[in-house]
Each structure stands twice: as C-alpha cells, then as structure tokens.
Design a protein around this motif. Structure first.
Motif, PDB file in Angstrom:
ATOM      1  N   TRP A  21       6.094  40.005  32.482  1.00  0.00           N
ATOM      2  CA  TRP A  21       7.199  39.984  33.473  1.00  0.00           C
ATOM      3  C   TRP A  21       8.275  39.136  33.467  1.00  0.00           C
ATOM      4  O   TRP A  21       9.481  39.230  33.495  1.00  0.00           O
ATOM      5  N   GLU A  22       7.742  37.782  33.359  1.00  0.00           N
ATOM      6  CA  GLU A  22       8.740  36.698  33.321  1.00  0.00           C
ATOM      7  C   GLU A  22       9.286  36.414  32.030  1.00  0.00           C
ATOM      8  O   GLU A  22      10.509  36.250  31.761  1.00  0.00           O
ATOM      9  N   ILE A  23       8.841  36.768  30.666  1.00  0.00           N
ATOM     10  CA  ILE A  23       9.345  36.921  29.618  1.00  0.00           C
ATOM     11  C   ILE A  23      10.535  38.136  29.631  1.00  0.00           C
ATOM     12  O   ILE A  23      11.712  37.886  29.024  1.00  0.00           O
ATOM     13  N   ALA A  24      10.225  39.136  30.182  1.00  0.00           N
ATOM     14  CA  ALA A  24      11.228  40.311  30.231  1.00  0.00           C
ATOM     15  C   ALA A  24      12.452  39.810  31.078  1.00  0.00           C
ATOM     16  O   ALA A  24      13.742  39.948  30.588  1.00  0.00           O
ATOM     17  N   SER A  25      12.108  38.723  32.164  1.00  0.00           N
ATOM     18  CA  SER A  25      13.230  38.388  32.907  1.00  0.00           C
ATOM     19  C   SER A  25      14.032  37.264  32.055  1.00  0.00           C
ATOM     20  O   SER A  25      15.261  37.375  32.030  1.00  0.00           O
ATOM     21  N   GLN A  46       3.065  47.348  29.910  1.00  0.00           N
ATOM     22  CA  GLN A  46       2.097  47.428  28.583  1.00  0.00           C
ATOM     23  C   GLN A  46       1.638  46.346  27.882  1.00  0.00           C
ATOM     24  O   GLN A  46       0.697  46.176  27.018  1.00  0.00           O
ATOM     25  N   GLY A  47       2.139  44.936  28.241  1.00  0.00           N
ATOM     26  CA  GLY A  47       1.568  43.909  27.686  1.00  0.00           C
ATOM     27  C   GLY A  47       2.011  43.738  26.221  1.00  0.00           C
ATOM     28  O   GLY A  47       1.427  42.763  25.559  1.00  0.00           O
ATOM     29  N   ARG A  48       3.234  44.081  25.951  1.00  0.00           N
ATOM     30  CA  ARG A  48       3.702  43.919  24.577  1.00  0.00           C
ATOM     31  C   ARG A  48       4.634  42.861  24.269  1.00  0.00           C
ATOM     32  O   ARG A  48       4.838  42.243  22.927  1.00  0.00           O
ATOM     33  N   LEU A  49       4.996  42.111  25.241  1.00  0.00           N
ATOM     34  CA  LEU A  49       6.041  41.049  25.052  1.00  0.00           C
ATOM     35  C   LEU A  49       5.487  39.734  24.493  1.00  0.00           C
ATOM     36  O   LEU A  49       6.141  38.747  24.387  1.00  0.00           O
ATOM     37  N   GLN A  50       3.986  39.708  24.761  1.00  0.00           N
ATOM     38  CA  GLN A  50       3.376  38.599  24.336  1.00  0.00           C
ATOM     39  C   GLN A  50       3.319  38.571  22.732  1.00  0.00           C
ATOM     40  O   GLN A  50       2.849  37.370  22.255  1.00  0.00           O
ATOM     41  N   LYS A  51       3.776  39.590  22.047  1.00  0.00           N
ATOM     42  CA  LYS A  51       3.344  39.528  20.643  1.00  0.00           C
ATOM     43  C   LYS A  51       4.818  39.209  20.148  1.00  0.00           C
ATOM     44  O   LYS A  51       5.523  39.926  20.232  1.00  0.00           O
ATOM     45  N   LYS A  52       4.641  38.113  19.176  1.00  0.00           N
ATOM     46  CA  LYS A  52       5.870  37.706  18.635  1.00  0.00           C
ATOM     47  C   LYS A  52       6.462  38.508  17.659  1.00  0.00           C
ATOM     48  O   LYS A  52       7.943  38.759  17.682  1.00  0.00           O
ATOM     49  N   PRO A  53       5.920  39.253  16.864  1.00  0.00           N
ATOM     50  CA  PRO A  53       6.636  40.259  16.019  1.00  0.00           C
ATOM     51  C   PRO A  53       7.251  41.309  16.503  1.00  0.00           C
ATOM     52  O   PRO A  53       8.590  41.647  16.277  1.00  0.00           O
ATOM     53  N   TYR A  54       6.618  41.762  17.597  1.00  0.00           N
ATOM     54  CA  TYR A  54       7.452  42.799  18.494  1.00  0.00           C
ATOM     55  C   TYR A  54       8.682  42.306  19.339  1.00  0.00           C
ATOM     56  O   TYR A  54       9.659  42.719  19.466  1.00  0.00           O
ATOM     57  N   LEU A  55       8.470  40.972  19.719  1.00  0.00           N
ATOM     58  CA  LEU A  55       9.439  40.253  20.683  1.00  0.00           C
ATOM     59  C   LEU A  55      10.559  40.240  19.624  1.00  0.00           C
ATOM     60  O   LEU A  55      11.700  40.124  20.046  1.00  0.00           O
ATOM     61  N   LYS A  56      10.308  39.574  18.377  1.00  0.00           N
ATOM     62  CA  LYS A  56      11.625  39.664  17.384  1.00  0.00           C
ATOM     63  C   LYS A  56      12.351  40.806  17.331  1.00  0.00           C
ATOM     64  O   LYS A  56      13.649  41.075  17.138  1.00  0.00           O
ATOM     65  N   GLN A  57      11.716  42.057  17.412  1.00  0.00           N
ATOM     66  CA  GLN A  57      12.381  43.454  17.259  1.00  0.00           C
ATOM     67  C   GLN A  57      13.187  43.525  18.638  1.00  0.00           C
ATOM     68  O   GLN A  57      14.258  44.421  18.344  1.00  0.00           O
ATOM     69  N   VAL A  58      12.462  43.408  19.627  1.00  0.00           N
ATOM     70  CA  VAL A  58      13.238  43.532  20.957  1.00  0.00           C
ATOM     71  C   VAL A  58      14.540  42.741  20.729  1.00  0.00           C
ATOM     72  O   VAL A  58      15.497  43.453  21.317  1.00  0.00           O
ATOM     73  N   GLU A 355      14.396  33.155  16.539  1.00  0.00           N
ATOM     74  CA  GLU A 355      13.236  32.050  16.543  1.00  0.00           C
ATOM     75  C   GLU A 355      13.372  31.266  17.705  1.00  0.00           C
ATOM     76  O   GLU A 355      12.072  31.002  18.236  1.00  0.00           O
ATOM     77  N   LEU A 356      14.413  31.193  18.580  1.00  0.00           N
ATOM     78  CA  LEU A 356      14.386  30.569  19.866  1.00  0.00           C
ATOM     79  C   LEU A 356      13.693  31.381  21.010  1.00  0.00           C
ATOM     80  O   LEU A 356      12.655  30.717  21.577  1.00  0.00           O
ATOM     81  N   VAL A 357      13.671  32.563  20.917  1.00  0.00           N
ATOM     82  CA  VAL A 357      13.058  33.420  21.774  1.00  0.00           C
ATOM     83  C   VAL A 357      11.498  33.522  21.697  1.00  0.00           C
ATOM     84  O   VAL A 357      10.614  33.414  22.459  1.00  0.00           O
ATOM     85  N   ILE A 358      11.042  33.284  20.387  1.00  0.00           N
ATOM     86  CA  ILE A 358       9.648  33.167  20.329  1.00  0.00           C
ATOM     87  C   ILE A 358       9.032  31.894  20.190  1.00  0.00           C
ATOM     88  O   ILE A 358       7.996  31.534  19.648  1.00  0.00           O
ATOM     89  N   SER A 359       9.833  30.786  20.406  1.00  0.00           N
ATOM     90  CA  SER A 359       9.495  29.287  20.578  1.00  0.00           C
ATOM     91  C   SER A 359       8.589  29.186  21.929  1.00  0.00           C
ATOM     92  O   SER A 359       8.627  29.640  22.879  1.00  0.00           O
TER      93      SER A 359
END
Length: 365
Positions: A21-25, A46-58, A355-359
């Motif tokens: 939830w905090e990552i989303a915000s 769904q707990g998907r934002l902890q996964k860095k490959p998915y986060l890069k797609q987002v 890359e910054l977002v997944i740091s």
C-alpha cells in the motif's frame, strides 16, 4: 483524534521496507502527483508491488498515462526553476519588440522538451545539447524559426546545423528567467548552471557584499567581463566569483529575451534616453583552465568533460523529488548505483526513472 490528524510511524532509527500500500502511494505521487487509482490499489491488495519485474512494468504503464504530465510539470519546475520567467519583467526600453504573449509558451517549451526525452527513451545528454527543439507557432516565431507546428500545440522540430538552439541552456525559460529583464545576468545564469546541472552550488554571498555599479559612467561603459573582473578585485567577492563568472560570460551571446545577439544595448548614466551599444564578449576561461568562446563551446565542454558530473546531478535531483525529502549520507550507495547504471545505458532518462523505483531507497522508509 491523533490517529485522524497524524500518520503514526513505527519507532526506531532502522529503515524498514514499504508494504504494498505504501509503495502504491509513493509511486503514484511520484509519477502522477495524485493518489493511486483502482489498478494500483488492486495490485497492492494482491501483493504484487513487492515484485521488482512487475513494478518496472507498472512504471512503464504509468508513464504512458496522461497523468504522468503532473510529474513532468512539477519535477521540471522544481529542478530547473522555469517559474522564474514569471518573476522577470522584460524592459521595453531595451527590447521594444517584446510582448508577454510568448511567456506561457516559453515555460511550456522546457516541460515538453523534458517529456520528449522521457517518453521517447532518449539520452539525458540532450539536456546539454540537442539537434531538435520542442516548439509551437508563437515560440517558433519568437525564435525566428520558420519550420514549426501549426497553432499552440508543441511538436518536435529538427534544428538546422547552423542553429544557435539546442539543449536547455538556449531555451528562453532559462535565459529570461535568469536575467534582469534589461540585460542578461551572467552571475544568475552561472549559479543556475552550477546548481541545477552540476549539483555544485556556490556558497551564499557574505553579508554586505557591494554590487555592480551601473550608475558609474566609467563602470557602465565596460564590457560585462571587465565589470565582473573589477568586482572580483574586492576581497569579499573574489573567492566565489572567480569560480562563478566564467560560466555566465560564456552565455552572454543571448539577451534577456532569449534571443542570440552580437551587441548589448546599454543606457548612458545621467543622460535620459541616451543609449549605446557594446559588442558581446563570450570568451572565458572556466575553472580548471578550459577556454571556451560562447554557448556552443560551453555545451561541448559540458558533454566532453562534465557529463558524468551532470549524470550524477540528475540522479540526485530526481531521487530527491521521488523520495520527497533531502538526501542523506545513507543514500550515497543508491546514488552511486543509479549513476553507474545511467552512464552504462547512454544516460537514458526513462530507464533512470524505472531503476530508481526499484531501488532500496525508494522501497524503504
């Protein structure tokens, strides 16, 4: 209720990983400037934002969304201070052909230029020099460029090889915003360059530093370079100005209106309505001993000798904005890693955002 008024954070000095939830915000306010939408909330649930490959797609999808203009608008203003344009009034005595009609377009040019580099996965070195500009009809008319998109919409215009445009430093938002409205201001422009592009801001001036004296006839008749040299003869001014002035002198080929010039119009002190012209002097020796003559030399020097410093500066500016706080000593490792990745991938701006977002710095608090 304190729980209504305050966001209660866990105690302790150790950083902790953000939950979904905090990552989303954090992600939404970084790239959209507003709260997450239903898709981000669903991904968090769904707990998907902890996964860095998915986060890069987002991140890639969010940058394609129209709401990403909020990121462009707010970051560019914070990084480059394009709002300075509205704080400067152009003096019609020195620029009789000037009117304020292009001012909105002047501010928007820099933002559309940043968006073009971001959205087309281009190198951030285009900020130092480029073979294109982002123009609409009023701005192209102001610059004297014939090839332009119709109307108020901005479009990409390829610059001829002999053009005096290209990169941020030749855009009117920078040149006008860091002028007096009567003339260029080499010190303001130099400070802007060092602070915004190189992350090397000079120290604040000591109190009671004497300024330039434009009312002195002997002083007013001198070229800017010689005026600044006299200013540096004062002990309180010399230490800082010898590392500031040369950058601004190289930018003297552009007036307060953002247009290239060969002469400078000045008033004759004590003689109402009397003016005279001086030739523009752009020859300068930068700190470190490099000689430049004008904007083209300055841009070439930055790309050849200072591009790594510029890359690191861009990383720090973007990371500061993304985290919403000042950087700390503990952020050095993140800055080093992001800078190395940026340099290794041709300074690609959109990759830097991803890359910054997944740091670790972005994903912890």
């Amino acid at each position: 209720s304190p729980d209504f008024l305050y966001l209660v954070e866990p105690s302790g000095e150790e950083k902790r990983p953000l939950n979904d939830w905090e990552i989303a915000s954090r992600l939404s306010y970084f790239l959209w400037g507003t709260m997450p939408d239903n898709r981000l909330f669903t991904a968090a649930e769904q707990g998907r934002l902890q996964k860095k490959p998915y986060l890069k797609q987002v991140v890639a999808a969010m940058l394609e969304d129209d709401r990403s203009w909020n990121f462009v608008d707010q970051f560019v203003d914070q990084w480059l201070d394009v709002g300075a344009v509205d704080r400067v009034a152009v003096n019609p005595e020195f620029y009789p052909d000037w009117n304020d009609d292009p001012k909105p377009s002047i501010c928007e040019e820099t933002k559309h230029f940043f968006a073009e580099v971001l959205n087309h996965r281009m190198s951030a070195l285009n900020f130092l020099d480029s073979d294109f500009a982002m123009l609409n009809r009023p701005l192209a008319r102001h610059y004297g460029i014939e090839d332009s998109p119709p109307g108020m919409e901005f479009g990409r215009v390829v610059l001829p090889k002999a053009s005096d445009r290209g990169g941020l430093m030749t855009q009117a938002s920078i040149l006008l915003g860091h002028s007096t409205g009567e003339d260029s201001h080499p010190v303001l422009r130099a400070v802007w360059l060092r602070e915004r592009l190189l992350d090397d801001p000079p120290a604040n001036p000591p109190p009671n530093v004497p300024g330039l004296d434009p009312e002195n006839p002997d002083f007013a008749g001198l070229p800017v370079r010689e005026q600044l040299q006299i200013h540096r003869e004062q002990a309180a001014c010399n230490d800082c100005h010898r590392s500031i002035d040369p950058w601004g002198i190289a930018m003297e080929g552009f007036g307060a209106d953002g247009l290239a010039r060969e002469t400078i119009l000045r008033k004759e002190p004590g003689k109402r309505g009397k003016t005279f012209k001086q030739p523009v002097v752009t020859e300068s020796t930068l700190p470190g001993g490099a000689s430049v003559n004008g904007m083209e030399d300055l841009k070439a020097y930055l790309i050849e000798e200072r591009k790594e410093q510029f890359g690191r500066a861009l990383v720090k500016k973007l990371l500061t904005y993304a985290l919403g706080r000042s950087l700390e000593l503990t952020d050095k490792e993140t800055i080093d890693e992001l800078t190395a990745d940026l340099l290794a991938h041709d300074y690609q701006l959109q990759r830097l955002v991803s890359e910054l977002v997944i740091s670790d710095a972005f994903l912890t608090k």
